[in-house]
Design a protein around this motif. Structure first.
Motif, short mmCIF file in Angstrom:
data_model
loop_
_atom_site.label_atom_id
_atom_site.label_comp_id
_atom_site.label_asym_id
_atom_site.label_seq_id
_atom_site.Cartn_x
_atom_site.Cartn_y
_atom_site.Cartn_z
N GLN A 49 6.25 -14.74 37.19
CA GLN A 49 6.67 -14.62 35.92
C GLN A 49 8.53 -14.73 36.06
N LYS A 50 9.11 -14.02 36.94
CA LYS A 50 10.42 -14.41 36.94
C LYS A 50 10.87 -15.80 37.29
N SER A 51 10.15 -16.57 38.09
CA SER A 51 10.46 -17.96 38.48
C SER A 51 10.19 -18.79 37.19
N ALA A 52 9.26 -18.31 36.33
CA ALA A 52 8.83 -19.08 35.39
C ALA A 52 9.90 -19.00 34.11
N ARG A 53 10.56 -17.92 34.04
CA ARG A 53 11.51 -17.70 33.08
C ARG A 53 12.65 -18.76 33.01
N PRO A 54 13.47 -19.00 33.93
CA PRO A 54 14.42 -20.12 34.09
C PRO A 54 13.96 -21.50 33.56
N MET A 55 12.73 -21.80 33.98
CA MET A 55 12.19 -23.10 33.66
C MET A 55 11.91 -23.12 32.09
N LYS A 56 11.33 -22.08 31.53
CA LYS A 56 11.34 -21.98 30.07
C LYS A 56 12.74 -22.30 29.49
N CYS A 57 13.55 -21.74 29.93
CA CYS A 57 14.82 -21.72 29.36
C CYS A 57 15.33 -23.25 29.33
N ILE A 58 15.22 -23.72 30.55
CA ILE A 58 15.51 -25.29 30.63
C ILE A 58 15.08 -26.03 29.86
N PHE A 59 13.54 -25.95 29.72
CA PHE A 59 12.73 -26.57 28.64
C PHE A 59 13.06 -26.50 27.32
N CYS A 60 13.48 -25.35 26.70
CA CYS A 60 13.96 -25.01 25.55
C CYS A 60 15.22 -25.58 25.41
N LEU A 61 15.98 -25.58 26.15
CA LEU A 61 17.52 -26.39 26.01
C LEU A 61 17.15 -27.84 26.01
N LEU A 62 16.49 -28.54 26.98
CA LEU A 62 16.08 -29.84 26.78
C LEU A 62 15.51 -30.31 25.61
N VAL A 63 14.61 -29.57 25.03
CA VAL A 63 14.02 -29.91 23.57
C VAL A 63 15.04 -29.80 22.56
N THR A 64 15.91 -28.78 22.64
CA THR A 64 16.84 -28.59 21.76
C THR A 64 18.02 -30.00 21.80
N ILE A 65 18.27 -30.15 22.91
CA ILE A 65 19.22 -31.28 23.11
C ILE A 65 18.60 -32.69 22.52
N ILE A 67 16.27 -32.84 20.17
CA ILE A 67 16.22 -32.77 18.71
C ILE A 67 17.72 -33.15 18.19
N LEU A 68 18.64 -32.51 18.76
CA LEU A 68 20.08 -32.87 18.49
C LEU A 68 20.45 -34.48 18.45
N LEU A 69 20.04 -34.90 19.69
CA LEU A 69 20.23 -36.33 19.95
C LEU A 69 19.65 -37.09 18.71
N ILE A 70 18.51 -36.75 18.48
CA ILE A 70 17.74 -37.89 17.31
C ILE A 70 18.61 -37.64 16.01
N LEU A 71 18.86 -36.40 15.80
CA LEU A 71 19.42 -35.98 14.63
C LEU A 71 20.80 -36.78 14.66
N LEU A 72 21.51 -36.85 15.72
CA LEU A 72 22.78 -37.67 15.63
C LEU A 72 22.59 -39.38 15.53
N VAL A 73 21.50 -39.58 16.09
CA VAL A 73 21.16 -41.08 16.07
C VAL A 73 20.80 -41.22 14.64
N LEU A 74 20.09 -40.47 13.86
CA LEU A 74 19.65 -40.79 12.68
C LEU A 74 20.92 -40.71 11.75
N LYS A 75 21.72 -39.72 11.93
CA LYS A 75 23.08 -39.81 11.09
C LYS A 75 23.91 -40.98 11.32
N HIS A 76 24.07 -41.33 12.55
CA HIS A 76 24.58 -42.62 12.87
C HIS A 76 24.08 -43.95 12.16
N ARG A 77 22.99 -43.80 12.10
CA ARG A 77 22.15 -45.00 11.50
C ARG A 77 22.45 -45.24 10.07
N ARG A 78 22.43 -43.96 9.47
CA ARG A 78 22.56 -43.86 7.86
C ARG A 78 24.28 -44.33 7.59
#
Length: 82
Positions: A49-65, A67-78
């Protein structure tokens, strides 16, 4: 004769109690073994469980990044579209 009967009954009671004590002893040994097994399984679960916790954080950060990249690209295209 009565004294002999009393001693025979007493011997039977002692044997029965010895058998009961043997069963109690066996059950206590089984409980100790099961407890040791349970403790080792809990320790392994805690480690995984302790070793899985950092992987969950990394995964959440990657998903957030992502989503933000997709929003940035969409904003730039507009901006270039109008």
């Amino acid at each position: 004769e009565e004294l002999g009967t009393i001693f025979k009954e007493l011997a039977v009671l002692v044997i029965d109690q010895g058998t009961i004590l043997d069963r109690i002893d066996y059950n206590m040994e089984a409980v100790v073994e099961h407890t040791k097994t349970g403790i080792s399984q809990l320790e392994r679960a805690e480690k995984s469980q302790k070793s899985a916790r950092p992987m969950k954080c990394i995964f959440c950060l990657l998903v957030t990044i992502g989503i933000l990249l997709i929003l940035l690209v969409l904003k730039h295209r507009r901006r270039h579209f109008f």
